[in-house]
Design an enzyme around this catalytic site. Structure first.
Site, short mmCIF file in Angstrom:
data_model
loop_
_atom_site.label_atom_id
_atom_site.label_comp_id
_atom_site.label_asym_id
_atom_site.label_seq_id
_atom_site.Cartn_x
_atom_site.Cartn_y
_atom_site.Cartn_z
N GLU A 133 -5.18 -0.35 0.66
CA GLU A 133 -5.87 -1.55 0.20
C GLU A 133 -6.35 -2.37 1.38
O GLU A 133 -5.71 -2.40 2.43
CB GLU A 133 -4.93 -2.39 -0.66
CG GLU A 133 -4.60 -1.69 -1.96
CD GLU A 133 -3.68 -2.50 -2.87
OE1 GLU A 133 -3.77 -2.32 -4.08
OE2 GLU A 133 -2.87 -3.29 -2.35
N CYS A 191 -0.62 -11.96 0.66
CA CYS A 191 0.28 -11.39 1.67
C CYS A 191 1.48 -10.75 1.01
O CYS A 191 2.13 -11.36 0.17
CB CYS A 191 0.81 -12.48 2.59
SG CYS A 191 -0.41 -13.26 3.57
#
Ligand code: SAH
Length: 353
Positions: free
Chosen positions: A89, A340
């Site tokens: 990703e 994150c």
């Protein structure tokens, strides 16, 4: 069977080894143009050369892409499938400068096993090649060109996606150099984030080819015991070791503007107390030129809870009163699991054709 050379640089060298260097540069430069989508589009290159290049080398190192848009349309996550079926990703997010920051992955999975991180739970699969890292940036350059309504450019690249960048040192270094060479993104707009692999941190100091990009260390606690509990790969005496290393780092990259960043996830009841703030203040004083970036914890399905807004405010104020340079990271793209620590993908189940 046709064997693919390992990297584009190798292919170019094999095909065009005897031609002037500027020709190689011309091809590599073209790879970052939003208007060139196949080797055949490089019309400045003699037609005779385009065909063999087309046959010998894939233009970009992923087979398919799927892009997810956050509701606010300020964060995008792409799932890229690589030649061997592995998936990674990469994230594109709007930054304070009105431009976009690309967050790249450096490995498929990660071996660091940080307890709060989704990638850490996947385990480690393999390193990404230089091309696979660079092509994440190319992917977003094309994406922005294809969406003129977004009307912005890539201004920053952060190595904060899946994986531990310094555990894939050579490919990461080459990718940094390539991006610096062929885009207008400068070294102060590129950040490599690391758990703090000491041998590799030391290598940076001895490596004349390591570019002067910014470094961020995922500290998360200045107390070695707490850090070890949440980051199992942490060295026993990490803060001491890092302080010694930082002295040498500032000596080598001597600049008034140079600083280290400490990333600090706020985990309720784990590292957000007064005691932890005091330890962090003491540690940042010892290091000197450092900026602390407080990160709200993004849920990854584990035992942790994010610190409350009040706790984060108090923690931040304590640091500010003590004169610490502290910023707070905005959480973006949580609705598409692009924030994150939320990057994790399943292995592809079907066989590769
Ligand atoms: N391995 C590198 C780079 C990838 S992680 C590193 O550890 O620095 C990028 C940042 O996201 C790191 O600071 C990491 O600690 C943080 N992070 C991981 N999991 C998180 C979570 N659940 N919520 C918020 N930040 C997280």
């Amino acid at each position: 069977m046709h064997i693919q050379p390992k990297t584009r640089a190798e292919t170019l060298h094999i095909l065009f080894g005897s031609v002037p260097v500027w020709r190689l540069t011309q091809v590599e430069q073209a790879l970052f143009s939003p208007f060139i989508r196949t080797f055949s589009d490089i019309t400045t290159l003699p037609a005779l050369w385009r065909e063999p290049l087309h046959r010998a080398q894939v233009f970009i190192s992923y087979r398919t892409t799927q892009v997810f848009w956050s509701q606010k349309k300020d964060t995008f996550k792409a799932l890229l499938k690589l030649a061997d079926g592995k998936q990674i990703e990469t994230v594109l997010m709007k930054n304070a400068r009105g431009a976009y920051t690309v967050c790249v992955s450096t490995q498929v999975g990660c071996a660091m096993a940080c307890t709060f991180c989704a990638t850490g739970k996947m385990g480690f699969s393999r390193n990404l090649s230089e091309d696979e890292i660079v092509d994440q940036v190319r992917h977003w350059i094309y994406f922005l060109a294809d969406h003129p309504e977004i009307a912005a450019r890539v201004s920053n690249v952060v190595y904060m996606g899946m994986g531990e960048p310094l555990a894939n040192y050579d490919a990461v270094k080459q990718s940094l150099r390539t991006i610096l060479k062929y885009t207008d993104i400068g070294p102060t707009h590129m950040t490599v984030s690391t758990v703090g692999l000491v041998p590799m941190l030391n290598r940076i100091l001895d490596d004349s080819e390591w570019p002067a990009v910014r470094l961020a260390v995922s500290l998360h606690s200045a107390d070695p015991q707490t850090r070890k509990e949440i980051m199992p790969t942490s060295y026993d005496n990490f803060p001491d070791t890092l302080a010694e290393w930082a002295d040498r780092y500032f000596e080598k990259f001597d600049s008034k503007r140079r600083h280290l960043t400490f990333e600090y996830i706020m985990l309720s009841g784990v590292n957000d107390s007064e005691k932890h703030a005091e330890a962090l203040i003491k540690f940042t004083r010892r290091i000197g030129k450092v900026r602390v970036n407080l990160i709200p914890y993004n849920y990854t399905g584990d035992v942790f809870h994010k610190s409350t807004q009040t706790d984060i405010d108090i923690f931040q104020q304590r640091l500010e009163y003590a004169g610490v340079d502290v910023t707070r990271r905005r959480t973006m793209g949580e609705d598409i699991a692009a924030a994150c620590g939320q990057l994790a993908v399943q292995e592809e189940k079907t066989a590769i054709a």
